[in-house]
Enzyme design. Structure first.
Site, PDB file in Angstrom:
ATOM      1  N   ASN A  99       0.838  -1.194   0.000  1.00  0.00           N
ATOM      2  CA  ASN A  99       0.000   0.000   0.000  1.00  0.00           C
ATOM      3  C   ASN A  99       0.885   1.261   0.000  1.00  0.00           C
ATOM      4  O   ASN A  99       2.114   1.172   0.050  1.00  0.00           O
ATOM      5  CB  ASN A  99      -0.922  -0.044   1.230  1.00  0.00           C
ATOM      6  CG  ASN A  99      -2.181   0.772   1.033  1.00  0.00           C
ATOM      7  OD1 ASN A  99      -2.158   1.843   0.436  1.00  0.00           O
ATOM      8  ND2 ASN A  99      -3.292   0.268   1.543  1.00  0.00           N
ATOM      9  N   HIS A 131      23.448   3.898  11.434  1.00  0.00           N
ATOM     10  CA  HIS A 131      24.526   4.570  12.168  1.00  0.00           C
ATOM     11  C   HIS A 131      25.082   3.607  13.210  1.00  0.00           C
ATOM     12  O   HIS A 131      24.320   2.850  13.830  1.00  0.00           O
ATOM     13  CB  HIS A 131      24.008   5.831  12.865  1.00  0.00           C
ATOM     14  CG  HIS A 131      23.582   6.874  11.890  1.00  0.00           C
ATOM     15  ND1 HIS A 131      24.468   7.747  11.301  1.00  0.00           N
ATOM     16  CD2 HIS A 131      22.378   7.164  11.362  1.00  0.00           C
ATOM     17  CE1 HIS A 131      23.821   8.539  10.469  1.00  0.00           C
ATOM     18  NE2 HIS A 131      22.536   8.193  10.474  1.00  0.00           N
ATOM     19  N   ARG A 199      -1.587 -14.375  19.455  1.00  0.00           N
ATOM     20  CA  ARG A 199      -2.327 -15.649  19.364  1.00  0.00           C
ATOM     21  C   ARG A 199      -1.866 -16.412  18.128  1.00  0.00           C
ATOM     22  O   ARG A 199      -1.198 -15.849  17.256  1.00  0.00           O
ATOM     23  CB  ARG A 199      -3.838 -15.421  19.341  1.00  0.00           C
ATOM     24  CG  ARG A 199      -4.392 -14.752  18.104  1.00  0.00           C
ATOM     25  CD  ARG A 199      -5.900 -14.567  18.267  1.00  0.00           C
ATOM     26  NE  ARG A 199      -6.470 -13.917  17.118  1.00  0.00           N
ATOM     27  CZ  ARG A 199      -6.926 -14.547  16.021  1.00  0.00           C
ATOM     28  NH1 ARG A 199      -6.821 -15.861  15.918  1.00  0.00           N
ATOM     29  NH2 ARG A 199      -7.474 -13.847  15.046  1.00  0.00           N
TER      30      ARG A 199
HETATM   31  C1  LIG Z   1      -3.757  -7.486  15.232  1.00  0.00           C
HETATM   32  C2  LIG Z   1      -5.165  -7.396  14.654  1.00  0.00           C
HETATM   33  C3  LIG Z   1      -5.203  -8.112  13.316  1.00  0.00           C
HETATM   34  C4  LIG Z   1      -6.211  -7.973  15.594  1.00  0.00           C
HETATM   35  O1  LIG Z   1      -6.010  -9.319  15.837  1.00  0.00           O
HETATM   36  P1  LIG Z   1      -7.015 -10.112  16.793  1.00  0.00           P
HETATM   37  O2  LIG Z   1      -6.504 -11.480  16.864  1.00  0.00           O
HETATM   38  O3  LIG Z   1      -8.433  -9.890  16.360  1.00  0.00           O
HETATM   39  O4  LIG Z   1      -6.718  -9.404  18.176  1.00  0.00           O
HETATM   40  P2  LIG Z   1      -7.710  -8.738  19.228  1.00  0.00           P
HETATM   41  O5  LIG Z   1      -8.320  -7.514  18.685  1.00  0.00           O
HETATM   42  O6  LIG Z   1      -8.574  -9.811  19.806  1.00  0.00           O
HETATM   43  O7  LIG Z   1      -6.655  -8.303  20.333  1.00  0.00           O
HETATM   44  C5  LIG Z   1      -5.922  -9.253  21.086  1.00  0.00           C
HETATM   45  C6  LIG Z   1      -4.978  -8.499  22.013  1.00  0.00           C
HETATM   46  O8  LIG Z   1      -3.957  -7.879  21.209  1.00  0.00           O
HETATM   47  C7  LIG Z   1      -3.973  -6.462  21.388  1.00  0.00           C
HETATM   48  N1  LIG Z   1      -3.754  -5.826  20.090  1.00  0.00           N
HETATM   49  C8  LIG Z   1      -4.496  -5.970  18.968  1.00  0.00           C
HETATM   50  N2  LIG Z   1      -3.973  -5.241  17.976  1.00  0.00           N
HETATM   51  C9  LIG Z   1      -2.893  -4.619  18.480  1.00  0.00           C
HETATM   52  C10 LIG Z   1      -1.942  -3.726  17.947  1.00  0.00           C
HETATM   53  N3  LIG Z   1      -1.996  -3.344  16.670  1.00  0.00           N
HETATM   54  N4  LIG Z   1      -0.955  -3.292  18.735  1.00  0.00           N
HETATM   55  C11 LIG Z   1      -0.868  -3.707  20.039  1.00  0.00           C
HETATM   56  N5  LIG Z   1      -1.734  -4.563  20.598  1.00  0.00           N
HETATM   57  C12 LIG Z   1      -2.739  -4.999  19.828  1.00  0.00           C
HETATM   58  C13 LIG Z   1      -5.363  -6.153  21.939  1.00  0.00           C
HETATM   59  O9  LIG Z   1      -5.352  -4.971  22.695  1.00  0.00           O
HETATM   60  C14 LIG Z   1      -5.626  -7.374  22.763  1.00  0.00           C
HETATM   61  O10 LIG Z   1      -4.940  -7.237  23.994  1.00  0.00           O
HETATM   62  P3  LIG Z   1      -5.567  -7.854  25.383  1.00  0.00           P
HETATM   63  O11 LIG Z   1      -5.659  -9.342  25.175  1.00  0.00           O
HETATM   64  O12 LIG Z   1      -4.551  -7.456  26.407  1.00  0.00           O
HETATM   65  O13 LIG Z   1      -6.903  -7.222  25.528  1.00  0.00           O
HETATM   66  C15 LIG Z   1      -5.623  -5.935  14.517  1.00  0.00           C
HETATM   67  O14 LIG Z   1      -5.648  -5.341  15.819  1.00  0.00           O
HETATM   68  C16 LIG Z   1      -4.741  -5.122  13.610  1.00  0.00           C
HETATM   69  O15 LIG Z   1      -3.762  -4.496  14.044  1.00  0.00           O
HETATM   70  N6  LIG Z   1      -5.100  -5.161  12.308  1.00  0.00           N
HETATM   71  C17 LIG Z   1      -4.354  -4.503  11.256  1.00  0.00           C
HETATM   72  C18 LIG Z   1      -5.256  -3.476  10.572  1.00  0.00           C
HETATM   73  C19 LIG Z   1      -4.518  -2.795   9.474  1.00  0.00           C
HETATM   74  O16 LIG Z   1      -3.594  -2.044   9.729  1.00  0.00           O
HETATM   75  N7  LIG Z   1      -4.907  -3.102   8.237  1.00  0.00           N
HETATM   76  C20 LIG Z   1      -4.201  -2.632   7.076  1.00  0.00           C
HETATM   77  C21 LIG Z   1      -5.140  -2.241   5.980  1.00  0.00           C
HETATM   78  S1  LIG Z   1      -4.302  -2.289   4.425  1.00  0.00           S
END
Ligand SMILES: CC(C)(COP(=O)(O)OP(=O)(O)OC[C@H]1O[C@@H](n2cnc3c(N)ncnc32)[C@H](O)[C@@H]1OP(=O)(O)O)[C@@H](O)C(=O)NCCC(=O)NCCS
Length: 201
Positions: A99, A131, A199
């Site tokens: 992207n 660096h 996970r």
């Molecule tokens: C990581 C992601 C895929 C979610 O995965 P998920 O398995 O559904 O995870 P959950 O939302 O259930 O979160 C699980 C834990 O991870 C944490 N977590 C999720 N995303 C996180 C992130 N980006 N950074 C830090 N922690 C994150 C949550 O806070 C949660 O913590 P907890 O267990 O202490 O409450 C999603 O948060 C993400 O970052 N998606 C990317 C979106 C994006 O940028 N897309 C690009 C478009 S081109």
């Protein structure tokens, strides 16, 4: 008319770089023309302007795409791919799609992005700190660059930064805004700063 314009761009690019790059706007051809020094092998679809730089090699597989029009920063940014030193390589395997505002800089080693990876907005990948960390030698280049390897079918969220020496295993997902400082295994969701497995998939 459109067809002839594309044909002229296409031919010009082939003359400049020996690469079959598909370009459809003056801004894209301008950036591509600035890329004349780097060895670009293979072909890509440049939705966004891409600046290829450096003395190394950039290798493009089939159906590699840069930029997404229906996405933020499409008009205000460009993609930057630099294989800086003569030994540097950046390899995009088949069907990689980056992207907008993507940056990859390999200083002396390599950055490999394997087949079918999706890479979000504003992602940066580096093989070096650039660096030296010692205060006396800060003006010198990092003496220990390390290659970055991203496995197949990896999904990297927006604003992710991937630092030197990192390997990301096949099928894994890297959450938004993560800073990846250590390798991540295959088939997991990992996120945060520093990026850690949250996970399995
Ligand atoms: C990581 C992601 C895929 C979610 O995965 P998920 O398995 O559904 O995870 P959950 O939302 O259930 O979160 C699980 C834990 O991870 C944490 N977590 C999720 N995303 C996180 C992130 N980006 N950074 C830090 N922690 C994150 C949550 O806070 C949660 O913590 P907890 O267990 O202490 O409450 C999603 O948060 C993400 O970052 N998606 C990317 C979106 C994006 O940028 N897309 C690009 C478009 S081109």
């Amino acid at each position: 008319m459109q067809f002839f314009r594309k044909l002229i761009y296409f031919t010009l690019c082939q003359c400049l770089l020996g690469s079959a790059i598909i370009l459809t706007s003056p801004r894209r051809i301008f950036f591509f023309a600035l890329s004349y020094r780097v060895k670009v092998r293979g072909s890509a679809i440049l939705y966004q302007p891409v600046l290829f730089a450096g003395k190394g090699v950039v290798s493009l597989g089939n159906s590699v795409k840069f930029g997404v029009q229906q996405s933020a920063y499409f008009y205000s940014t460009y993609t930057y791919v630099e294989a800086r030193g003569e030994t540097a390589k950046i390899i995009f395997k088949d069907n990689v799609w980056c992207n907008n505002n993507f940056v990859a800089v390999a200083n002396q080693t390599s950055i490999t992005i394997s087949e079918n990876c999706f890479i979000g907005l504003n992602v940066e990948i580096f093989d070096s700190n650039f660096h030296d960390l010692s205060p006396e030698r800060r003006g010198y280049t990092d003496p220990n660059p390390q290659p970055v390897f991203i496995g197949k079918n990896v999904f990297i969220g927006n604003n992710v930064k991937i630092l030197k020496g990192v390997t990301i295993g096949d099928n894994s997902v890297i959450g938004n805004a993560s800073v990846v400082t250590k390798s991540i295994p295959e088939n997991v969701v990992a996120a945060g700063n520093p990026c850690r497995v949250i996970r399995t998939l």
